[in-house]
Write a protein that holds these residues in place. Structure first.
Motif, mmCIF file in Angstrom:
data_model
loop_
_atom_site.group_PDB
_atom_site.id
_atom_site.type_symbol
_atom_site.label_atom_id
_atom_site.label_comp_id
_atom_site.label_asym_id
_atom_site.label_seq_id
_atom_site.Cartn_x
_atom_site.Cartn_y
_atom_site.Cartn_z
ATOM 1 N N ALA A 205 0.824 -1.217 0.000
ATOM 2 C CA ALA A 205 0.000 0.000 0.000
ATOM 3 C C ALA A 205 0.855 1.263 0.000
ATOM 4 N N THR A 206 1.906 1.281 0.814
ATOM 5 C CA THR A 206 2.757 2.464 0.893
ATOM 6 C C THR A 206 3.480 2.709 -0.426
ATOM 7 N N SER A 207 4.000 1.652 -1.027
ATOM 8 C CA SER A 207 4.711 1.787 -2.297
ATOM 9 C C SER A 207 3.773 2.282 -3.397
ATOM 10 N N LYS A 208 2.567 1.735 -3.440
ATOM 11 C CA LYS A 208 1.609 2.174 -4.467
ATOM 12 C C LYS A 208 1.229 3.633 -4.267
ATOM 13 N N ALA A 209 1.033 4.028 -3.021
ATOM 14 C CA ALA A 209 0.701 5.428 -2.740
ATOM 15 C C ALA A 209 1.845 6.343 -3.163
ATOM 16 N N THR A 210 3.085 5.896 -2.923
ATOM 17 C CA THR A 210 4.253 6.684 -3.339
ATOM 18 C C THR A 210 4.269 6.873 -4.844
ATOM 19 N N LEU A 211 4.021 5.803 -5.586
ATOM 20 C CA LEU A 211 4.011 5.893 -7.050
ATOM 21 C C LEU A 211 2.945 6.869 -7.529
ATOM 22 N N ASP A 212 1.749 6.773 -6.964
ATOM 23 C CA ASP A 212 0.658 7.654 -7.388
ATOM 24 C C ASP A 212 0.980 9.120 -7.087
ATOM 25 N N GLN A 213 1.564 9.368 -5.936
ATOM 26 C CA GLN A 213 1.917 10.750 -5.575
ATOM 27 C C GLN A 213 2.983 11.309 -6.496
ATOM 28 N N LEU A 214 3.971 10.491 -6.815
ATOM 29 C CA LEU A 214 5.048 10.949 -7.692
ATOM 30 C C LEU A 214 4.548 11.179 -9.108
ATOM 31 N N LEU A 215 3.699 10.282 -9.595
ATOM 32 C CA LEU A 215 3.163 10.453 -10.949
ATOM 33 C C LEU A 215 2.340 11.731 -11.033
ATOM 34 N N ALA A 216 1.546 11.987 -10.001
ATOM 35 C CA ALA A 216 0.744 13.218 -9.986
ATOM 36 C C ALA A 216 1.644 14.446 -9.945
ATOM 37 N N ALA A 217 2.754 14.356 -9.186
ATOM 38 C CA ALA A 217 3.681 15.497 -9.069
ATOM 39 C C ALA A 217 4.362 15.815 -10.392
ATOM 40 N N MET A 218 4.492 14.824 -11.273
ATOM 41 C CA MET A 218 5.124 15.072 -12.565
ATOM 42 C C MET A 218 4.249 15.926 -13.491
ATOM 43 N N GLU A 219 2.949 15.924 -13.218
ATOM 44 C CA GLU A 219 1.991 16.740 -13.982
ATOM 45 C C GLU A 219 2.082 16.473 -15.485
ATOM 46 N N ILE A 220 2.205 15.214 -15.842
ATOM 47 C CA ILE A 220 2.271 14.883 -17.270
ATOM 48 C C ILE A 220 0.947 14.318 -17.773
ATOM 49 N N ILE A 221 0.088 13.879 -16.847
ATOM 50 C CA ILE A 221 -1.182 13.295 -17.269
ATOM 51 C C ILE A 221 -2.316 14.266 -16.971
ATOM 52 N N ASN A 222 -2.963 14.726 -17.999
ATOM 53 C CA ASN A 222 -4.151 15.561 -17.864
ATOM 54 C C ASN A 222 -5.077 15.214 -19.023
ATOM 55 N N CYS A 223 -6.195 15.888 -19.092
ATOM 56 C CA CYS A 223 -7.181 15.556 -20.123
ATOM 57 C C CYS A 223 -6.630 15.765 -21.529
ATOM 58 N N ASP A 224 -5.833 16.815 -21.723
ATOM 59 C CA ASP A 224 -5.250 17.058 -23.048
ATOM 60 C C ASP A 224 -4.291 15.951 -23.437
ATOM 61 N N PHE A 225 -3.480 15.489 -22.475
ATOM 62 C CA PHE A 225 -2.529 14.422 -22.770
ATOM 63 C C PHE A 225 -3.275 13.137 -23.148
ATOM 64 N N ILE A 226 -4.314 12.829 -22.393
ATOM 65 C CA ILE A 226 -5.105 11.628 -22.683
ATOM 66 C C ILE A 226 -5.726 11.730 -24.078
ATOM 67 N N GLU A 227 -6.269 12.898 -24.374
ATOM 68 C CA GLU A 227 -6.964 13.103 -25.652
ATOM 69 C C GLU A 227 -6.004 13.098 -26.832
ATOM 70 N N ASN A 228 -4.893 13.811 -26.693
ATOM 71 C CA ASN A 228 -4.023 14.049 -27.847
ATOM 72 C C ASN A 228 -2.883 13.048 -27.992
ATOM 73 N N ASN A 229 -2.450 12.433 -26.884
ATOM 74 C CA ASN A 229 -1.320 11.505 -26.964
ATOM 75 C C ASN A 229 -1.748 10.043 -26.906
ATOM 76 N N MET A 230 -2.679 9.758 -26.020
ATOM 77 C CA MET A 230 -3.083 8.367 -25.852
ATOM 78 C C MET A 230 -4.250 7.997 -26.769
ATOM 79 N N GLY A 231 -5.142 8.958 -26.982
ATOM 80 C CA GLY A 231 -6.326 8.695 -27.797
ATOM 81 C C GLY A 231 -6.019 8.219 -29.207
ATOM 82 N N PRO A 232 -5.156 8.930 -29.950
ATOM 83 C CA PRO A 232 -4.856 8.501 -31.324
ATOM 84 C C PRO A 232 -4.274 7.093 -31.400
ATOM 85 N N LYS A 233 -3.503 6.708 -30.400
ATOM 86 C CA LYS A 233 -2.914 5.362 -30.401
ATOM 87 C C LYS A 233 -3.990 4.295 -30.234
ATOM 88 N N LEU A 234 -4.973 4.581 -29.375
ATOM 89 C CA LEU A 234 -6.056 3.617 -29.199
ATOM 90 C C LEU A 234 -6.948 3.586 -30.436
#
Length: 434
Positions: A205-234
């Motif tokens: 649980a602690t390790s997973k929480a650490t990963l989630d906090q760090l990923l959020a801190a990177m600020e690389i995933i937002n709605c635009d990223f999902i739409e424009n980077n991940m969407g076309p691949k799917l």
């Protein structure tokens, strides 16, 4: 992350290594060199055991230089000596040098004994411990963690996964070392390993929480990223289940569930492994897009996957709305009543919904031959609203009742029974609005 447990795990490897390194001593053949080697070996061990690591490093260094193949214990203990020296030193350049020496000892050990799998996780941890705040060296830690995974398939102890992703986070922050896609792939890989550990009984649980906090801190995933980077691949590969699950997870977190990309991801997941929730949510999205026929198909599918009366009630309620929007009012009424039957908390809403269906049927049910009969549907609507306890609906329906004059003109009296006809198909007791 549980650094303490990680250190304990690493030290346990060292203890095992030391126990195995007591045999096979290779003393120098020259008598004078042998005497000196024995003297320095005893000296550095005495200093090490008493915690005088700065003093221990000098005789140890002589042995590493002049009798490198004396015994593997030199390299096992060398890590402890140089780590301790780094902690006791006060000069920054010396601290850095001693930290580097810890990793160098591992490199020398590999050259002589070729047993990297036994200690590679330890080396990765020390690199993280020493270099995590160093812009120029943090990548050494990430690469050693990856080398550990390459050899063992995973990191042990499991808490090292949090350290690994922290090193990735720092390398990304300091050096922009990865693309956002690469970060996500690394995150997903580490999470998959944590899932394996969790399934095996490890508390992650602690390790997973650490990963989630760090990923959020990177600020690389937002709605635009999902739409424009991940969407076309799917869109290019709609069968990519792994990508679809990533999009689904991130879209929920970022509240991007109204996008077409989210719907496409949901379709991929639902087609592969349908559940009640995926089919229902997918149906609701079609409802939002006014694609009622498609929504109905998904709700029917969800109904077959429902496990409780409450879930079945939800679907019948959704189907009532589908039928209503497609003009199938009789079926809409049946679905609403079924929802109320399965979940009593829905019963009031169901009757109010039916009252609204009837009220909206004035033009559809108007025969034009009898005003009393045409208006009788509003009495049926009133009765439905009454069952719901909907006073506002009751008032609206009553305002559309036939008048006393209309009853008299057509030869009816208050209390007479008449069938509404049309899809409503109810026999009601006549009443007037005045």
């Amino acid at each position: 992350m549980k650094i303490k447990s990680a250190i304990i795990g690493c030290l346990s490897f060292l203890v095992v290594g030391l126990a195995q390194a007591q045999d096979n001593w290779n003393w120098p053949s020259d008598p004078q060199m042998e005497d000196k080697a024995r003297e320095y070996n005893a000296a550095y061990n005495d200093y090490m055991k008493s915690g005088e690591f700065l003093k221990a490093k000098k005789p140890l260094h002589w042995l590493l230089t002049n009798a490198p193949d004396l015994n593997e214990a030199l390299y096992i203990n060398g890590v402890k000596v140089y780590e301790g020296a780094a902690e006791q030193a006060t000069d920054e350049s010396e601290i850095s040098s001693f930290q580097d020496s810890v990793l160098t000892v591992y490199d020398l050990r590999k050259e002589l004994y070729d047993n990297e799998p036994r200690w590679i996780a330890n080396k990765a941890y020390y690199a993280y411990k020493f270099y995590k705040g160093n812009k120029d060296k943090v990548d050494i830690a990430t690469k050693l963690f990856e080398r550990t995974i390459e050899i063992h398939g995973k990191l042990e102890p499991s808490s090292l996964n949090g350290a690994y992703f922290d090193a990735i986070y720092r390398n990304f922050a300091y050096n922009k070392a990865y693309t956002p896609e690469e970060v996500i792939n690394k995150y997903e890989f580490i999470m998959s390993k944590l899932d394996e550990d969790e399934a095996a009984g490890t508390n992650v649980a602690t390790s997973k929480a650490t990963l989630d906090q760090l990923l959020a801190a990177m600020e690389i995933i937002n709605c635009d990223f999902i739409e424009n980077n991940m969407g076309p691949k799917l869109a290019e590969d709609p069968t990519n289940l792994k990508l679809a699950k990533q999009i689904f997870q991130y879209a929920v977190k970022e509240k991007c569930t109204n996008s077409d990309v989210f719907l496409l991801a949901l379709e991929t997941i639902d087609n592969d492994s349908p559940t009640f929730s995926t089919s229902q949510v997918r149906g609701m999205r079609y409802m939002q897009n006014s694609e009622y026929a498609k929504a109905g198909e998904l709700f029917e599918k969800a109904l077959t996957l429902a496990e409780t009366d409450e879930q079945k009630a939800e679907i019948h309620w959704d189907m009532a709305k589908v039928h209503a929007n497609l003009g199938r009012k009789s079926q809409a009424r049946s679905s609403a009543l079924k929802a109320g039957e399965l979940n009593p908390e829905r019963e009031s809403d169901a009757h109010s919904f039916i009252g609204g269906l009837i009220m909206s049927s004035s033009n559809d049910c108007r025969g034009g031959e009898s005003r009393v009969k045409d208006y009788s549907i509003f009495i049926a609507a009133y009765n439905a609203y009454a069952k719901a306890g909907d006073s506002q609906g009751m008032a609206q329906a009553k305002s559309r009742f036939p008048s006393k004059e209309e009853l008299f003109t057509e030869g009816y009296q208050v209390g007479d029974t008449i069938n509404t006809g049309c899809w409503v198909g109810q026999s009601v007791a006549l009443a007037t609005r005045d």
